[in-house]
Motif scaffolding. Structure first.
Motif, short mmCIF file in Angstrom:
data_model
loop_
_atom_site.label_atom_id
_atom_site.label_comp_id
_atom_site.label_asym_id
_atom_site.label_seq_id
_atom_site.Cartn_x
_atom_site.Cartn_y
_atom_site.Cartn_z
N THR A 195 0.89 -1.17 0.00
CA THR A 195 0.00 0.00 0.00
C THR A 195 0.92 1.22 0.00
O THR A 195 2.08 1.13 0.42
N HIS A 196 0.42 2.30 -0.50
CA HIS A 196 1.16 3.56 -0.50
C HIS A 196 0.42 4.56 0.37
O HIS A 196 -0.78 4.79 0.18
N GLU A 197 1.15 5.12 1.32
CA GLU A 197 0.55 6.10 2.24
C GLU A 197 1.10 7.47 1.87
O GLU A 197 2.31 7.70 1.93
N ARG A 247 -8.78 -2.20 -7.28
CA ARG A 247 -7.50 -1.50 -7.14
C ARG A 247 -7.59 -0.48 -6.01
O ARG A 247 -8.53 0.31 -5.98
N VAL A 248 -6.62 -0.54 -5.10
CA VAL A 248 -6.59 0.42 -4.00
C VAL A 248 -5.19 0.98 -3.88
O VAL A 248 -4.23 0.41 -4.44
N THR A 249 -5.06 2.07 -3.13
CA THR A 249 -3.73 2.66 -2.93
C THR A 249 -3.29 2.54 -1.47
O THR A 249 -2.22 2.02 -1.18
N ALA A 272 -1.27 -9.09 1.37
CA ALA A 272 -0.68 -7.77 1.09
C ALA A 272 0.38 -7.40 2.12
O ALA A 272 0.30 -7.76 3.29
N ALA A 273 1.38 -6.67 1.64
CA ALA A 273 2.38 -6.09 2.54
C ALA A 273 1.90 -4.67 2.84
O ALA A 273 2.30 -3.70 2.18
N VAL A 274 0.99 -4.59 3.80
CA VAL A 274 0.36 -3.30 4.11
C VAL A 274 1.39 -2.41 4.81
O VAL A 274 2.09 -2.87 5.72
N ALA A 275 1.49 -1.16 4.37
CA ALA A 275 2.41 -0.23 5.06
C ALA A 275 1.91 -0.07 6.50
O ALA A 275 0.71 0.04 6.73
N ASP A 276 2.84 -0.11 7.45
CA ASP A 276 2.41 -0.11 8.85
C ASP A 276 2.10 1.28 9.38
O ASP A 276 1.38 1.44 10.35
#
Ligand code: CTP
Length: 397
Positions: A195-197, A247-249, A272-276
Motif C-alpha cells: 500500500t502507498h501512504e 484497485r486500491v492505494t 498484502a504487505a500493508v504499510a504499517d
C-alpha cells in the motif's frame, strides 16, 4: 480426471507438432473425447490422417470445407478445455492481438472454456521481448501456460523453448480437472501488493512488494473453481481476467474494500504487505526543502487481518502471512493468535529464494493447533498450490 472430458487440441506449425500424435493417444487412452484443429503450417509437420485416426474424429483446419462452414462458436462451447500444443511464436502473437485468420484462431477467440497453451520455439525467440509480452498478454486474458522445458532444440542448440513433454501436458490436465472442483461455489477474498501512504502529492511511504504471491494465489483459487475478489495495491504486475479486481492505494482503502467483501466471503487470504505507518496528515502541496531535517508524524495504519479476525464467523476461514527476520516461529504464532487467523504463512527474509519481487518463495504454515507444514523453495505458482492444499486440509469445505 480426464475421463469423459471434451478436449480441443489446437496444433500449430512447429517441429514439436509430431508430438501431438502422442498427446492425442494419451488423451484417448485416458478416456477423453478429442477434436483436433490444425493450422495449415502444422500439416507440414504431421499428417492430419495420423491425428484423425488417433482421435477418431475428423481433423479440422479451414473455416469452411466442401461448402460446409465449420461452426467455431459451437466448437468453442463444446469443449471443457482448449489445449494449444505446440503453440508457435506466430500463433501466440496472433492470439495476443486478436487476429483471426484461420479456424483455430476463430475457435480460440470464441471459446468459453478455459484455454491452456504449451509453447514451442527456439530459445532466442522464446526470450525475445515481444514473446514475453505476448505470453504475459495471454496470461492476463486468463489463459493458462504449461511452461517450456530446457533442453535440445530443433536448431541443434540447447536451451529454453522446448515444448513440455506429452506426459507432462497430460499430468497438467489431470491436475487441472482434479483441482477444479474443490472450491466451486466458494468466494475467496485475497489482498495483494503494497500500500502507498501519501506524504504529499509526489511522495509516499511504501515497500518493495510486487503482489506476485497474492496474484499467484488468486490464480490458483480461480483455477480450483472459486469466485475470487482480489484487492490489489499499487503494482505493475499483470492481473488475470476472470476475477474481480479492486484497485486500491492506501491501507485505509484496502480495509474499506475488504470490509465490503468479507461478509460474503468463505476464505480470506491476507497476502498484502500493508504499510504499517501513515502520515497523520498528508500535505496538499509538495513539501519544500526549507530545513535540513524534517519531522513527519506517523500513525499506525488499520490492521486489516486483525480487523477481519475480529469479525470472522464460524464458517469463515482466515489466512494471514508473517514476514519475519528473526525468531520466526515465535513471531508467526504470536500473529496467528493476536489476529485470530486460522493459518499463518511464515516467510523468512533470511531464506534465500524468499522475499519481495522474487519468482520463488519458501514458506512454513502454522495452524491454530501449532501444527507445522514446511515446504521447500518453489516457484510462487507452486507455493500457491501448497497454500491452497493446506487450506483445504485444515478447512473442511
Ligand atoms: N496486515 C494487515 N494490515 C496491516 C498490517 C499487516 O492486514 N496494517 C496483515 C498482512 O497482510 C499479513 C499479516 O497482517 O497477513 C502480517 O503482516 P506483517 O507485515 O508480517 O506483520 P505486522 O502485523 O505488520 O507486524 P510487524 O510489522 O510488527 O512484524
Amino acid at each position: 480426471m480426464i475421463k469423459g472430458k471434451k478436449i480441443i487440441l489446437g496444433i500449430t506449425g512447429s517441429i514439436a507438432a509430431y508430438k501431438a500424435a502422442l498427446i492425442v493417444r494419451l488423451l484417448i487412452k485416458a478416456g477423453a473425447e478429442v477434436k483436433v484443429i490444425m493450422t495449415t503450417s502444422a500439416s507440414n509437420f504431421i499428417a492430419p490422417l495420423t491425428l484423425s485416426t488417433l482421435s477418431k474424429n475428423q481433423v479440422l483446419s479451414e473455416l469452411s470445407e466442401n461448402e460446409t462452414w465449420a461452426n467455431h462458436v459451437a466448437l468453442g462451447r463444446w469443449a471443457d478445455i482448449m489445449l494449444l500444443a505446440p503453440l508457435s511464436c506466430n500463433t501466440l502473437a496472433k492470439m495476443a492481438n486478436g487476429i483471426c485468420d484461420n479456424l483455430l484462431l476463430a475457435v480460440y477467440l470464441s471459446a468459453t472454456c478455459p484455454v491452456v497453451v504449451a509453447p514451442a520455439m527456439d530459445e532466442d525467440m522464446w526470450i525475445h521481448q515481444s514473446t514475453k509480452q505476448n505470453i504475459n498478454k495471454l496470461l492476463s486474458f486468463g489463459n493458462h501456460l504449461i511452461p517450456v522445458n530446457n533442453g535440445e532444440l530443433a536448431s541443434g542448440l540447447s536451451g529454453q523453448g522446448r515444448m513440455a513433454e506429452p506426459e507432462e501436458i497430460i499430468a497438467w490436465l489431470e491436475k487441472f480437472f482434479l483441482c477444479k472442483q474443490e472450491l466451486i461455489g466458494k468466494r475467496v477474498l485475497i489482498t495483494a501488493g503494497p500500500t502507498h501512504e501519501q506524504i504529499d502529492p509526489v511522495r509516499f511511504i511504501g515497500n518493495h512488494s510486487t503482489g506476485k504471491m497474492g496474484i499467484a494465489l488468486a490464480k490458483e483459487c480461480m483455477a480450483r473453481g472459486a469466485s475470487v475478489s482480489l484487492v490489489l495495491g499499487p503494482t505493475a504486475e499483470a492481473v488475470p481476467a476472470g476475477m474481480e479486481v479492486i484497485r486500491v492505494t492506501s491501507a485505509r482503502e484496502m480495509l474499506d474494500a475488504c470490509l465490503t467483501i468479507f461478509p460474503q466471503t468463505d476464505i480470506a487470504i491476507m497476502c498484502a504487505a500493508v504499510a504499517d505507518f501513515s502520515p497523520v496528515t498528508a500535505s496538499a502541496q509538495k513539501i519544500k526543502k526549507l530545513n535540513d531535517n524534517i519531522t513527519i508524524e506517523l500513525t499506525q495504519t488499520p490492521d486489516i487481518l486483525k480487523t477481519l479476525g475480529g469479525l470472522k464467523n464460524d464458517g469463515q476461514f482466515l489466512v494471514g502471512f508473517a514476514l519475519e527476520t528473526d525468531n520466526e516461529k515465535e513471531h508467526a504464532l504470536q500473529k496467528l493468535r493476536k489476529k485470530n487467523a486460522d493459518l499463518i504463512i511464515l516467510n523468512s527474509l533470511r531464506d534465500q529464494g524468499a522475499g519481495f519481487g522474487k519468482e520463488t518463495n519458501k514458506i512454513t504454515i502454522f495452524d491454530q493447533g501449532e501444527n507445522e507444514y514446511k515446504f521447500e523453495t518453489k516457484l510462487k505458482s507452486a507455493v500457491a498450490t501448497d497454500i491452497v492444499n493446506t487450506i483445504l486440509k485444515v478447512y473442511h469445505v
